[in-house]
Every structure is written in structure tokens, then in C-alpha cells.
Enzyme design. Structure first.
Site, PDB file in Angstrom:
ATOM      1  N   TYR A   2       0.836  -1.196   0.000  1.00 44.43           N
ATOM      2  CA  TYR A   2       0.000   0.000   0.000  1.00 44.43           C
ATOM      3  C   TYR A   2       0.875   1.252   0.000  1.00 44.43           C
ATOM      4  CZ  TYR A   2      -3.471  -3.438   1.577  1.00 44.43           C
ATOM      5  OH  TYR A   2      -4.279  -4.547   1.697  1.00 44.43           O
ATOM      6  N   HIS A  34       0.430 -12.248   0.953  1.00 45.03           N
ATOM      7  CA  HIS A  34      -0.397 -11.279   0.223  1.00 45.03           C
ATOM      8  C   HIS A  34      -0.528 -11.657  -1.253  1.00 45.03           C
ATOM      9  CE1 HIS A  34      -1.280  -6.671  -0.317  1.00 45.03           C
ATOM     10  NE2 HIS A  34      -2.351  -7.426  -0.469  1.00 45.03           N
TER      11      HIS A  34
END
Length: 322
Positions: free
Chosen positions: A65, A136
Site C-alpha cells: 500500500y 499477500h
């Protein structure tokens, strides 16, 4: 509208048998790193502070992010706070490397890569350990997960650098395979268990219930369609197809008959299944945090869910929230 003072109702829930407990509503920290819109530094920090004020004390972030920006901004607010006062998750599998003028992401599911990724995350967050680490988005790296990735994550748990481990992705079928194959405490499943999407109910949730694996639900608004079903709304990160837009608008109409905002129903819906421990919502301002907390606390009559079933907007085998 009946709300619980804008605070999240109900108590924390344990993730699997890890001992990690989370409140039912948490803060997704991708928007802190300018997802979809630029977020000034002070507003990002105030967003995290508002999450503490309203009870969203489970915070989920990732190096991906903003190429580390989300973790850095979150860490600035966590500095000096009681470490027992919040639950923190980050992700591994994408390692950040320096490259002028900033950093770049590189896939890395090796033991050394996963350890280095977590160590860098701890530095950006300013903490000694995180509570939860997710692998992830490994859908294109299944072989690496089996050969090195999950073993590296399990080693970190044995060393108590993390307390709970699992996977975070939006492919519920692959999540189901991983839960069946590995000793997984928790999965973060985005967009596959919502008012519009039952995929996880058919593949992931049964195996999680059987294995004692907890589910954190992300993407409850399906990228925005269930937040505001207006023309041009996004679904799964792209413009929603007409048939889904029409269905979302019908959902909103039925909710309005019961004086329930569609977003409130979307937030509460996933908790009908016993494997679901929490939902995380991305927020880009303090106002959005407070709004989501109030929506989650909204009084939703059981008759609403029954009406959605009767009108064919929910299948009759779907577990309904209490």
C-alpha cells in the site's frame, strides 16, 4: 436510526486458536497511502486517531500500500501507544527494494525475503512485532507458497515475531485450498462474501468452519457498488456491469423500506456466518471512520434479511445475521 453512540458493538473475537483477538470492525489502511485519491499527511494520521476513538482498534496494512507509505503513516500514530490497546496485521510476499527516486515492489516468497519484508515493516510501523501476518495475493505463486512461503511464515510464528498467520487475497477458491493444506489461523478474504457475492460461502467458509480458521472480510462494499449504486460505480475495481448495478439498486430499495442504509446492511451481512470474526473497511478521513462505525452499529431488523430472501435478492440457503 438507532445507533450505539457511534461505537462498534459487540466484543472482540479470537482468530482461530491463536489467542489474537480483534474487534468486529477494523480499519483497512490502504486508503492512507493515496488509494483512489490523494490523502494529505495530517488527514491520514487523523483517520487513524479517529479509528482509535471509535473502537476500530484492529488495523490492517501492507508494504504494497503506497510502497510502504501506509505502514509509515500508521506507525506515526502508533508511536507511544499502549501495544496491548490495538491489534495489527501486515502482509508479506511483496518485498520493497530501494530504487531512485523511491522504492519498488518485488515478489519474494523465499524464507529470507519474507523475513526481510517483515523486518522492514516492523521498522516502518515502529513496533517489535505484529499480531497477524498474511501472505499477500499469492494466486500466481502457489508453488512458492508450498515450497517456501508458508513454512517461512510458520517459522516467524514459532519465533513469536507474529502470533497468527494466514493469507490475504480475493480468490476464495484458492484460499479454501490453502486452508485445507496448511495450519492457518485466519484468512482475509476481499469481495467474495458480500450482499452481492456468495462465492466464499460455497468454497471457503465451509472449510474454514471445519478447520477452525477465522475469516476477516474485506471489500464489503465490492469496490464501491454497495456503498453507492449509482451509474459508473465500481465493482471488483472496474465499472460495474449493468445487471449487478440493477441488483444493488434493488437491494438499496428494500433496505430503504426498513429505514436501513444499504451500507449498514452490507457491513453487517457477512457476520451471518460463524467463521467470520471481523470486517475491515478502508477509510480516507475521520468522517469516513465515524460514518462506518455508526453504520455498523445501526439497528437492523431481522425482517429485512427475510425480505431480501423473499424477493430473490439473497439465496434461501444463506446464513442470515442475528
Amino acid at each position: 436510526m438507532a445507533v450505539n453512540g457511534g461505537r462498534v458493538p459487540s466484543g472482540p473475537r479470537e482468530l482461530g486458536r491463536s489467542g489474537v483477538r480483534v474487534p468486529p470492525l477494523g480499519l483497512g489502511c490502504a486508503p492512507l497511502a493515496n488509494l483512489y485519491q490523494a490523502v494529505p499527511e495530517e488527514r491520514a494520521l487523523d483517520t487513524v486517531r479517529a479509528a482509535f476513538d471509535t473502537g476500530l482498534t484492529y488495523m490492517d496494512t501492507a508494504p504494497h500500500y503506497g510502497v510502504g507509505l501506509s505502514e509509515e503513516r500508521l506507525g506515526r500514530v502508533l508511536a507511544g501507544r499502549d501495544r496491548a490497546g490495538y491489534t495489527l496485521s501486515t502482509k508479506v510476499g511483496r518485498r520493497l527494494r530501494p530504487r531512485a527516486p523511491d522504492r519498488v515492489r518485488e515478489w519474494d516468497f523465499t524464507r529470507d525475503g519474507i523475513r526481510a519484508s517483515l523486518e522492514s515493516s516492523l521498522e516502518r510501523l515502529g513496533v517489535d512485532a505484529v499480531d497477524i501476518a498474511y501472505l499477500h495475493d499469492p494466486e500466481d505463486h502457489v508453488r512458492e507458497v508450498h515450497e517456501t512461503g508458508f513454512a517461512a511464515l510458520a517459522e516467524l510464528k514459532r519465533e513469536k515475531l507474529v502470533k497468527a498467520i494466514g493469507f490475504g487475497m480475493n480468490h476464495s477458491d484458492l484460499l479454501a485450498r490453502f486452508v485445507a493444506d496448511f495450519d492457518v489461523d485466519v484468512v482475509l478474504c476481499a469481495g467474495r462474501w458480500t450482499l452481492l457475492e456468495r462465492t466464499a460461502f460455497d468454497d471457503l467458509l465451509p472449510v474454514c468452519e471445519r478447520r477452525g480458521t477465522s475469516v476477516v472480510v474485506g471489500g464489503v462494499y465490492n469496490s464501491g457498488l454497495l456503498a453507492d449504486p449509482a451509474p459508473g460505480a465500481r465493482y471488483d475495481y472496474r465499472q460495474a456491469p449493468p445487471e449487478l448495478l440493477a441488483r444493488a439498486r434493488r437491494l438499496a430499495e428494500v433496505c430503504a423500506e426498513f429505514q436501513v442504509p444499504l451500507r449498514a446492511a452490507a457491513l453487517r451481512f457477512p457476520f451471518g456466518h460463524p467463521a467470520v470474526a471481523a470486517a475491515v473497511v478502508g477509510c480516507a478521513s475521520p468522517a469516513e471512520v465515524r460514518d462506518n462505525a455508526e453504520l455498523f452499529a445501526h439497528d437492523i431488523p431481522g425482517e429485512l434479511w427475510q425480505a431480501l430472501v423473499r424477493r430473490g435478492l439473497l439465496d434461501d440457503d444463506i446464513p442470515l445475521p442475528v
